[in-house]
Enzyme design. Sequence first.
Site, PDB file in Angstrom:
ATOM      1  N   LYS A   1       0.815  -1.214   0.000  1.00 60.41           N
ATOM      2  CA  LYS A   1       0.000   0.000   0.000  1.00 60.41           C
ATOM      3  C   LYS A   1       0.845   1.259   0.000  1.00 60.41           C
ATOM      4  O   LYS A   1       0.433   2.281  -0.540  1.00 60.41           O
ATOM      5  CB  LYS A   1      -0.945   0.013   1.205  1.00 60.41           C
TER       6      LYS A   1
ATOM      7  N   LYS B   1      -6.412 -12.617  -6.948  1.00 59.12           N
ATOM      8  CA  LYS B   1      -7.585 -12.601  -6.088  1.00 59.12           C
ATOM      9  C   LYS B   1      -8.648 -11.626  -6.625  1.00 59.12           C
ATOM     10  O   LYS B   1      -8.280 -10.567  -7.130  1.00 59.12           O
ATOM     11  CB  LYS B   1      -7.131 -12.133  -4.695  1.00 59.12           C
TER      12      LYS B   1
ATOM     13  N   LYS C   1     -11.461  -5.517  -4.632  1.00 59.96           N
ATOM     14  CA  LYS C   1     -12.232  -4.302  -4.855  1.00 59.96           C
ATOM     15  C   LYS C   1     -11.389  -3.241  -5.534  1.00 59.96           C
ATOM     16  O   LYS C   1     -11.904  -2.278  -6.052  1.00 59.96           O
ATOM     17  CB  LYS C   1     -12.852  -3.739  -3.566  1.00 59.96           C
TER      18      LYS C   1
END
Length: 334
Positions: free
Chosen positions: A112, A195, A198
């Site tokens: 991140k 995966k 979102k």
Amino acid sequence: MKRILSCMQPTSHLHLGNYLGALKNWVRLQEEGAECFYGVVDLHAITVDYDPAQLKDATREIAAAYIAGGVNPYNSAIFVQSAVAGHSQLMWLLATMAQMGKLERMTQFKDKAGKDKERAGLGLFAYPVLMAADILLYRATHVPVGEDQKQHLELARDIASTFNTRYKVDHFIQPEPYIMGAATRVMSLRDGTQKMSKSAESDLSRINLTDDADAIANKIKRAKTDSEPLPDNMNALKTRPEALNLVTIYAALADKSPEKILNQFAGKQFSEFKPKLSELAVSKLAPITARMNELMSDKEEIDRILAKGAQRARAVAEPVLKETMDIMGFWKAP
Ligand code: TRP
């Protein structure tokens, strides 16, 4: 007695992966009679760019998804993290026991923070400490999480044992990960090795819980596959990520084993399998979407549920925080 705690961030709409990989299991645990706390972790959501004007509704939407997905708010406590002050308070106490070196090794932080680590906020760095506080504050025995959160849970276990050792107490419970199992790992519809997420840029890669029947059918129709028909055994399926993913999704939606689904579709082409999968997905998801929309149109009802949930959460969290502060030697009013 099992005490379950798990949470999701109100960062964007939930998708099929969140439903099959997490929510469905949460509901099962609730039905098995465990004491369950399910949080919407808004304090975590603000560690990345977010829109303050949307945070409230995003928070309500996650709660609505929990309920629409089958979490019973009269049975499990559904609460908002920021509404239970103990999370932030315990986090500070635990921060004194979390080692920088360990935090630096957290892969999610590295992902991140990206290239410019110097500009990353302290909140993003300390995210796993807040998560440890979420868990330890409730003395949760089991924490359902996906593979990607295992490292964070390991840190929570570590902090619990550091605390217990340092203060010579048996205060915090070591939470056990409750890994949902590879069987429910839902992958991207565009790339069976990634995966379902979102944050993936293509919306075609995921089925959102807010998608209508046409959108679901369209996404499944366009889902990546290979050109072989479906095999008759799992071994042959394992080397074909996209095919494996679609069969996994079918099996999870149908509450059957993937083997059973292969028995049914062995030798069939995707042109035959996909419409059946669409039909199944729509029939399972449409009621959830409808219930979510209904709840979102009655925000007062969601707010009532969340207020009750916060009360129940505080009833557990406050005594644990008090006891923690006592052990640590803080002054308190006589
Ligand atoms: N970090 C988790 C995620 O992104 C969310 C989370 C925050 C969580 N606190 C938690 C999950 C406590 C389980 C328990 O998915």
